[in-house]
Design an enzyme around this catalytic site. Sequence first.
Site, PDB file in Angstrom:
ATOM      1  N   HIS A 256       0.834  -1.198   0.000  1.00 38.00           N
ATOM      2  CA  HIS A 256       0.000   0.000   0.000  1.00 38.00           C
ATOM      3  C   HIS A 256       0.873   1.253   0.000  1.00 38.00           C
ATOM      4  CE1 HIS A 256      -3.696  -2.206   0.635  1.00 38.00           C
ATOM      5  NE2 HIS A 256      -3.129  -2.881   1.622  1.00 38.00           N
TER       6      HIS A 256
ATOM      7  N   ALA B 186      11.751 -17.454  11.350  1.00 38.24           N
ATOM      8  CA  ALA B 186      10.316 -17.321  11.570  1.00 38.24           C
ATOM      9  C   ALA B 186       9.983 -15.892  11.993  1.00 38.24           C
ATOM     10  CB  ALA B 186       9.858 -18.308  12.637  1.00 38.24           C
TER      11      ALA B 186
ATOM     12  N   LYS C  45      17.675  -8.628   9.294  1.00 39.07           N
ATOM     13  CA  LYS C  45      19.099  -8.311   9.132  1.00 39.07           C
ATOM     14  C   LYS C  45      19.884  -9.615   9.083  1.00 39.07           C
ATOM     15  CE  LYS C  45      18.696  -3.957  11.684  1.00 39.07           C
ATOM     16  NZ  LYS C  45      18.745  -3.135  10.465  1.00 39.07           N
TER      17      LYS C  45
ATOM     18  N   ARG D  29      24.020 -14.269  10.312  1.00 42.30           N
ATOM     19  CA  ARG D  29      25.075 -15.259  10.079  1.00 42.30           C
ATOM     20  C   ARG D  29      25.249 -15.409   8.570  1.00 42.30           C
ATOM     21  NH1 ARG D  29      23.953 -19.231  13.695  1.00 42.30           N
ATOM     22  NH2 ARG D  29      25.742 -18.761  15.016  1.00 42.30           N
TER      23      ARG D  29
END
Length: 245
Positions: free
Chosen positions: A134, A181, A201, A204
């Site tokens: 949107h 998740a 972000k 690893r």
Amino acid sequence: MPSRRNTQASRWSRLAQRAVHAGWAWAQRTGSVTAERPGRFRFGALGTGTRLAFPLGTVFGEPWIHLGAYCIVGEQVTLTAGLMPDLDLGPEPILRIGDGVVLGRGSHVIADTTVTIGSDCYVGPYVYVTSTNHSYDDPHEPIGKQWPRMEPVSIGPGCWIGTGAVILPGARIGRNVVVAAGAIVRGTVPDHAVVAGAPAKVVRRWTAEDGWQPPLRTPPPVPIPDGITPEQLLALSELEAEAEA
């Protein structure tokens, strides 16, 4: 002692339950969509061994949806191409899903412009992938009435997308990436990375020079050797249980 009437009612209840479960299993088998049994759907491509589980989610724009071979599409998964049904989207596919892709129950893949999911990606349940967001440029117009922004999305081969993740327009996810998740992904994610958070972000990453950084905290699992039978695995588990006792 239970009365005869209660016993009979319990018996009929069990029989009804079995009938319901059997009927639902039949509906799931019969209602699933495959290349051999596509039903009313006319996908641009539907590979060998691919199955869309019943009940399906919202599916439209299927002539512009290409699914590869041996994909598993879980129950209530939404697959859409275009802003709405019955649009002419041109000669090229809009939503491309590679071979061996798994889409978990309740996930949504919304392709108003190009969305590509590479082969052998595993997508957990309730993941949301969208090429549209949107806009709210005009402060005086309801957000839902403003023309949305659209950017292509690509997910490289071999990725794992965790439960509840959201992949936003413009995301470019590399090869063999783990999306944790609940992560919300936008922008570019390099190959062989693990991303987490909102916004996501890199937490690893693997490179040929340094391996995994930060280093993995657990050893890699050992695959089951070829040729091992189920009986041998059972015997091994019993020996391990005895050793721990």
